[in-house]
Design an enzyme around this catalytic site. Structure first.
Site, PDB file in Angstrom:
ATOM      1  N   GLN A  88       0.039   4.840 -11.036  1.00 44.30           N
ATOM      2  CA  GLN A  88      -0.476   4.805  -9.656  1.00 44.30           C
ATOM      3  C   GLN A  88      -1.251   6.071  -9.307  1.00 44.30           C
ATOM      4  O   GLN A  88      -1.789   6.190  -8.211  1.00 44.30           O
ATOM      5  CB  GLN A  88       0.695   4.634  -8.671  1.00 44.30           C
ATOM      6  CG  GLN A  88       1.447   3.326  -8.859  1.00 44.30           C
ATOM      7  CD  GLN A  88       2.723   3.254  -8.015  1.00 44.30           C
ATOM      8  OE1 GLN A  88       3.105   4.208  -7.341  1.00 44.30           O
ATOM      9  NE2 GLN A  88       3.392   2.110  -8.061  1.00 44.30           N
ATOM     10  N   HIS A 140       4.555   6.470  -6.903  1.00 47.06           N
ATOM     11  CA  HIS A 140       4.860   6.925  -5.543  1.00 47.06           C
ATOM     12  C   HIS A 140       4.282   8.302  -5.221  1.00 47.06           C
ATOM     13  O   HIS A 140       5.008   9.245  -4.899  1.00 47.06           O
ATOM     14  CB  HIS A 140       6.374   6.901  -5.299  1.00 47.06           C
ATOM     15  CG  HIS A 140       6.928   5.503  -5.313  1.00 47.06           C
ATOM     16  ND1 HIS A 140       8.171   5.200  -4.836  1.00 47.06           N
ATOM     17  CD2 HIS A 140       6.397   4.332  -5.741  1.00 47.06           C
ATOM     18  CE1 HIS A 140       8.380   3.890  -4.978  1.00 47.06           C
ATOM     19  NE2 HIS A 140       7.317   3.359  -5.531  1.00 47.06           N
ATOM     20  N   GLU A 144       7.130  -0.966   5.998  1.00 52.10           N
ATOM     21  CA  GLU A 144       7.291  -0.540   7.395  1.00 52.10           C
ATOM     22  C   GLU A 144       5.993  -0.039   8.021  1.00 52.10           C
ATOM     23  O   GLU A 144       5.148   0.516   7.334  1.00 52.10           O
ATOM     24  CB  GLU A 144       8.286   0.639   7.473  1.00 52.10           C
ATOM     25  CG  GLU A 144       9.679   0.323   6.981  1.00 52.10           C
ATOM     26  CD  GLU A 144      10.615   1.522   7.094  1.00 52.10           C
ATOM     27  OE1 GLU A 144      10.146   2.635   7.413  1.00 52.10           O
ATOM     28  OE2 GLU A 144      11.823   1.330   6.871  1.00 52.10           O
ATOM     29  N   TYR A 175      12.668   9.317   9.106  1.00 50.01           N
ATOM     30  CA  TYR A 175      12.353   7.883   9.058  1.00 50.01           C
ATOM     31  C   TYR A 175      13.253   7.095   8.102  1.00 50.01           C
ATOM     32  O   TYR A 175      13.006   5.923   7.853  1.00 50.01           O
ATOM     33  CB  TYR A 175      10.841   7.699   8.816  1.00 50.01           C
ATOM     34  CG  TYR A 175      10.116   8.106  10.090  1.00 50.01           C
ATOM     35  CD1 TYR A 175       9.854   7.189  11.094  1.00 50.01           C
ATOM     36  CD2 TYR A 175       9.845   9.446  10.350  1.00 50.01           C
ATOM     37  CE1 TYR A 175       9.308   7.570  12.304  1.00 50.01           C
ATOM     38  CE2 TYR A 175       9.292   9.847  11.561  1.00 50.01           C
ATOM     39  CZ  TYR A 175       9.029   8.899  12.531  1.00 50.01           C
ATOM     40  OH  TYR A 175       8.514   9.281  13.740  1.00 50.01           O
ATOM     41  N   TYR A 207      15.007  -3.831  -6.501  1.00 49.73           N
ATOM     42  CA  TYR A 207      14.257  -4.835  -7.250  1.00 49.73           C
ATOM     43  C   TYR A 207      15.254  -5.685  -8.036  1.00 49.73           C
ATOM     44  O   TYR A 207      16.125  -5.161  -8.713  1.00 49.73           O
ATOM     45  CB  TYR A 207      13.257  -4.173  -8.205  1.00 49.73           C
ATOM     46  CG  TYR A 207      12.148  -3.457  -7.467  1.00 49.73           C
ATOM     47  CD1 TYR A 207      11.168  -4.184  -6.806  1.00 49.73           C
ATOM     48  CD2 TYR A 207      12.095  -2.075  -7.426  1.00 49.73           C
ATOM     49  CE1 TYR A 207      10.148  -3.541  -6.115  1.00 49.73           C
ATOM     50  CE2 TYR A 207      11.077  -1.422  -6.738  1.00 49.73           C
ATOM     51  CZ  TYR A 207      10.112  -2.161  -6.082  1.00 49.73           C
ATOM     52  OH  TYR A 207       9.113  -1.515  -5.400  1.00 49.73           O
TER      53      TYR A 207
END
Ligand SMILES: [Ca+2]
Length: 385
Positions: free
Chosen positions: A96, A161, A254, A264, A275
């Site tokens: 990513q 991430h 979210e 948060y 998963y």
């Protein structure tokens, strides 16, 4: 002779009843999900971009686009794509990671400055999100005076991430979203690191004196909020605040409105699950001292990119609507708010056909999209005729 001859009306009636039944079912399911058809059309501005991740605007005729493998290019409104700009730092493009977000300075017309974030290689196999500032050369061929303003600490091995969306608010502060690097989710609750945080900086990389944790011993002073998973959408709302969305695990994506110093919740509270099933931690969805999302998607839509509609290009009634890209559904979601309360959510029915990676509003008022594929596109979103 009557026998053997079927009245021509009979099969027609069957079809009609079947269509009516389908229509009723479709209407019911649309009501159940809160989704209604919302037709729009797309124009292809350019194609053949390799995993484009972010689009910014030089002016109404020229765009800057990042490609995740580590290139930044000028793209023209007539579809021409220039050779990659020279002068980018070393980028660790795998999984990513790579060259990710890009925004221009609010004074870009005068100072030609821009900000970009990317995966910076570290020692051994480690890497981390970094934020840099640069000037675009007058001939549009290179980045000059490249300066790294911020580095996520600690660097870690891994390909997941990175977060990496940038937003600049009305006071000129830079916000950068940071993922928790997947293998270290508990760190998102600790203030001694930048994993799973949003940081707030001056545009020169300085730490603002009114950041919430500047006077707390052991805390990283850049932190603005904590408890995030992997936020890949950020925009400043008409209320002046930072709004973001973040990927949940399996479910629990979210939308959050970010307030100074707030927690948060990830990974202590979440609407998602492991998963393959199973709770995360104690399986809590709420806890005192942790913020609830303004909206959550279960199952996940895999959100990426977002923009609030400003101006009247899409009709005055669309002003303030939040448009969110979806990597999973190859489509856009429209979220209509009354303050911080979600009034309704609609799917935008547009023939996009690929994963949506970025959504931005250009200086011409139109929304622009990037699709994330080896042959990605820059698209312009237009109202249905
Ligand atoms: Ca949360």
């Amino acid at each position: 002779m009557k026998t053997g001859r079927r009245h021509p009306w009979v099969p027609g009636a069957r079809c009609l009843f079947a269509l009516l039944a389908l229509g009723v079912l479709a209407a019911l399911s649309a009501r159940a999900t809160g989704a209604t058809e919302n037709p729009m059309r797309v124009q292809t501005v350019a194609q053949g971009l390799e995993h484009p991740w972010a689009v910014a605007f030089i002016d109404e005729q020229r765009f800057l686009v990042t490609e995740r493998p580590g290139r930044m290019r000028v793209v023209h409104a007539d579809g021409r794509i220039e050779a990659p700009l020279k002068g980018l730092p070393r980028i660790d493009a795998a999984g990513q990671g790579g060259l990710l977000d890009l925004v221009t300075d609010p004074q870009f017309g005068r100072n030609r400055q821009l900000y970009f974030c990317y995966t910076e290689p570290g020692e051994g196999a480690s890497n981390g999100t970094a934020l840099a500032r640069a000037s675009l050369s007058a001939d549009l061929r290179s980045l000059e005076q490249v300066q790294v303003l911020f580095r996520q600490w600690p660097k870690m091995p891994g390909r997941h991430h990175f977060g990496c969306r940038i937003a600049i608010d009305g006071q000129g502060h830079l916000f950068l979203t940071l993922g928790e690097r997947f293998g270290a989710m508990a760190q998102a609750q600790q203030l001694d690191n930048h994993l799973g945080k949003i940081v707030r900086l001056g545009r020169d990389g300085s730490v603002p004196a009114d950041n919430p944790f500047v006077n707390r011993p052991g805390a990283r002073p850049e932190i603005w909020s904590l408890g995030h998973r992997n936020p890949q959408g950020a925009a400043i709302g008409s209320d002046g605040a930072l709004w973001i969305h973040e990927h949940g695990p399996q479910g629990g994506d979210e939308v959050n409105r970010i307030e100074r110093g707030r927690n948060y919740g990830w990974p202590v509270i979440t609407y998602g699950e492991q998963y393959g099933g199973g709770t995360i931690g104690q399986g809590l969805q709420r806890l005192e001292g942790m913020e609830q999302p303004l909206h959550q998607w279960t199952p996940s839509i895999a959100p990426s990119g977002m923009a609030f509609i400003r101006g009247d290009r899409y009709g005055a009634a669309s002003r303030g609507h939040l448009i969110v890209g979806s990597l999973r559904g190859n489509r856009l979601h429209r979220l209509v708010w009354e303050g911080q309360r979600l009034l309704r959510e609609e799917l935008i029915d547009a023939p996009i056909g690929q994963r949506v990676r970025d959504v931005r509003q250009g200086p011409d008022g139109w929304l622009y999209l990037l699709t994330d594929s080896a042959q990605g596109k820059l698209l312009r979103l237009l109202p249905a005729p």
